[in-house]
Design an enzyme around this catalytic site. Structure first.
Site, short mmCIF file in Angstrom:
data_model
loop_
_atom_site.label_atom_id
_atom_site.label_comp_id
_atom_site.label_asym_id
_atom_site.label_seq_id
_atom_site.Cartn_x
_atom_site.Cartn_y
_atom_site.Cartn_z
N CYS A 1 -30.16 22.66 -10.18
CA CYS A 1 -30.18 24.02 -10.48
C CYS A 1 -31.47 24.32 -11.47
O CYS A 1 -31.40 24.98 -12.46
CB CYS A 1 -28.89 24.38 -11.21
SG CYS A 1 -27.47 24.41 -10.23
N GLN B 1 -25.92 20.56 -22.14
CA GLN B 1 -26.33 19.09 -22.24
C GLN B 1 -26.36 18.68 -23.68
O GLN B 1 -26.20 17.32 -23.76
CB GLN B 1 -27.66 18.84 -21.47
CG GLN B 1 -27.50 19.22 -20.09
CD GLN B 1 -26.64 18.42 -19.24
OE1 GLN B 1 -26.19 17.41 -19.58
NE2 GLN B 1 -26.28 18.85 -18.02
N HIS C 1 -32.08 25.70 -16.82
CA HIS C 1 -31.35 25.45 -16.04
C HIS C 1 -31.25 27.21 -15.10
O HIS C 1 -31.25 28.09 -16.10
CB HIS C 1 -29.91 25.02 -16.33
CG HIS C 1 -28.93 24.85 -15.23
ND1 HIS C 1 -28.06 25.97 -14.63
CD2 HIS C 1 -28.02 24.03 -14.76
CE1 HIS C 1 -27.02 25.46 -14.08
NE2 HIS C 1 -27.17 23.93 -14.15
N ASP D 1 -28.64 27.10 -25.30
CA ASP D 1 -27.87 26.77 -24.09
C ASP D 1 -27.51 25.26 -24.38
O ASP D 1 -28.17 24.30 -24.23
CB ASP D 1 -28.55 26.79 -22.71
CG ASP D 1 -27.90 25.99 -21.66
OD1 ASP D 1 -26.73 25.43 -21.80
OD2 ASP D 1 -28.34 26.18 -20.46
N LYS E 1 -18.34 19.33 -19.59
CA LYS E 1 -19.53 18.21 -19.92
C LYS E 1 -19.10 17.21 -21.03
O LYS E 1 -20.02 16.42 -21.47
CB LYS E 1 -20.84 18.82 -20.02
CG LYS E 1 -21.18 19.51 -18.62
CD LYS E 1 -22.57 20.19 -18.75
CE LYS E 1 -22.85 21.19 -17.64
NZ LYS E 1 -22.99 20.23 -16.26
C1 LIG Z 1 -28.55 22.92 -19.15
C2 LIG Z 1 -27.58 23.35 -18.56
N1 LIG Z 1 -27.17 24.63 -18.78
C3 LIG Z 1 -26.02 25.38 -18.09
C4 LIG Z 1 -25.33 24.84 -17.20
C5 LIG Z 1 -24.19 25.42 -16.50
O1 LIG Z 1 -23.08 24.86 -16.98
P1 LIG Z 1 -21.93 25.34 -16.17
O2 LIG Z 1 -21.94 25.23 -14.82
O3 LIG Z 1 -20.61 24.46 -16.84
O4 LIG Z 1 -21.65 26.82 -16.54
C6 LIG Z 1 -25.55 23.34 -16.85
C7 LIG Z 1 -24.87 22.46 -16.06
O5 LIG Z 1 -25.20 21.71 -15.31
C8 LIG Z 1 -26.78 22.71 -17.58
O6 LIG Z 1 -27.02 21.38 -17.35
#
Ligand SMILES: Cc1ncc(COP(=O)(O)O)c(C=O)c1O
Length: 419
Positions: free
Chosen positions: A370, A207, A129, A204, A230
């Site tokens: 993203c 998900q 992402h 990270d 999430k």
């Molecule tokens: C794999 C992953 N990393 C990071 C993020 C970013 O999360 P946040 O917008 O809650 O900071 C997302 C959001 O969709 C994601 O799916």
């Protein structure tokens, strides 16, 4: 014997927590399949947060009055719940505003502390992402470290082979997603840890954490970041877990407020962990709400959440594979969980998503999610005129096989409309 399957009674109780699921969208029952973007929130968690705001709220750690101490106790209780949830210590849990902030925090702090130096290598994967890509790529330009990639194949899959190949970069830091938000692939964290024994490992968990229990000690993860919103929790709250010895070496990302020990006109010294990293007034109710959310998830049982999502994921993938006009991205095996990205040949994903909502009450996501660089990889492997975006259906504990049947029916009808 303890069952890992939700009983009908347990499932009904869960459904009762989410009134939005009884809503109608253009006369159709809402089918919420946009959980990877953000989940719905349980009524009981919102009620507890409301009570906190109405009866116990004040700023924390500072004043000596009763409300301040009640709010502080709740806030620190929430930290303890997160710590237990991850098998960490309280001082290793830092509240952030989400995954994106957690990664930005780490990149900046690692550079400022001299741990990440010019000419060091950071290894990320090609399925990240933007939250775990943009900060590394951008700051590599400013500070001179290198960014290399674990390559994905044309379906966006990360294989053990590609992980092995990336060993040649000898990275100081490996920062990878625990699960792709586009391909749904669960990353082989143990294999990655094993392959890069001497690297600092950042996961990270945006998900992954909502549906998989993670033990940071067992997996030997150095840093883990995730977002509350999430996993049924409030928006604007997230967590950064870090190993104590590493956190102690890190320079704070932000300065000010309660993160200090002593301040003079010429110098500052920092507070102890974890306060050193919580500058300024925090999202107090958000952290408290995340604690209530963890109580909620644990009252269901993570084993049941995992198996419910796993069963539905299998069904979703199988049903989509029956549609010959649908192109699916990501692995076609058990490592593909909780979400599926796909396209209908000849129909733009925004149209698919829009019609699913308008005509069938089904909420999905369309776009590049993203992950623009990953879209260019999927484009190469695509057999259709790839629109640089996909439709994504993502699942959580309140979804059913019937929800998936409605999605599939919708896709068949959309296909009919466009041929
Ligand atoms: C794999 C992953 N990393 C990071 C993020 C970013 O999360 P946040 O917008 O809650 O900071 C997302 C959001 O969709 C994601 O799916």
């Amino acid at each position: 014997m303890h069952s890992t399957v939700l009983s009908d009674e347990e499932f009904c109780k869960i459904l009762g927590e989410f009134p939005a699921l009884k809503r109608e969208i253009n006369g159709k029952r809402l089918v919420y399949l946009d959980n990877a973007a953000s989940t719905l929130k349980p009524k009981s968690v919102i009620e507890k947060m409301t009570d906190f705001y109405l009866n116990h709220y004040s700023n924390i750690h500072r004043a000596v009055h009763t409300l301040a101490s009640e709010a502080t106790v709740e806030y620190e209780n929430a930290r303890e719940k997160v710590a237990k949830f991850l098998n960490a210590n309280n001082e290793e849990v830092i509240f952030t505003n989400g995954t994106t902030m957690g990664i930005n925090f780490l990149v900046n702090s690692l550079v400022k502390s001299g741990i990440l130096k010019p000419d060091d290598t950071v290894l990320i994967s090609q399925v990240e992402h933007h939250a775990n890509l943009v900060p590394w790529v951008r700051l590599s330009k400013l500070y001179g470290f290198k960014v290399n990639y674990i390559e994905a194949d044309e379906k966006g899959v990360i294989t053990h082979d590609s992980i092995e190949k990336a060993k040649r970069y000898v990275p100081k830091i490996v920062s990878v997603t625990g699960q792709s938000n586009v391909t749904g692939q669960l990353m082989p964290i143990e294999f990655i840890r094993e392959s890069f024994k001497d690297s600092i490992l950042i996961i990270d968990g945006a998900q992954l954490i909502p549906h998989k229990k993670i033990d940071v000690k067992k997996l030997n993860i150095d840093f883990l970041v995730f977002s509350g919103h999430k996993m049924l929790g409030p928006t604007g709250i997230g967590v950064l877990y870090g190993k104590k010895d590493l956190l102690e070496k890190l320079e704070p990302f932000m300065y000010g407020g309660e993160m200090i020990d002593k301040v003079t006109f010429d110098d500052v010294s920092f507070n102890i962990l974890p306060y050193k990293f919580e500058a300024g007034t925090q999202h107090i109710a958000g952290a408290v709400g995340l604690g209530y959310t963890i109580d909620f998830l644990e009252s269901i049982g993570y084993d049941k959440i995992e198996s419910h999502v796993k069963d539905l994921s299998k069904y979703l993938l199988e049903e989509l594979m029956k549609l010959d006009f649908v192109e699916i991205y990501g692995p076609i095996d058990d490592s593909h969980q909780s979400l599926v990205s796909f396209n209908i040949d000849g129909v733009h994903p925004h149209d698919v998503s829009h019609i699913l909502d308008e005509n069938f009450g089904v909420a999905t996501r369309s776009g590049h999610h993203c992950a623009q660089p990953l879209m260019s990889i999927l484009s190469k492997g695509s057999k259709i005129d790839f629109p640089n975006s996909t439709v994504r259906a993502s699942l959580y504990i309140y979804n059913t096989k019937e929800d998936i049947d409605i999605l599939i029916q919708g896709l068949k009808e959309i296909r009919r409309m466009f041929i």
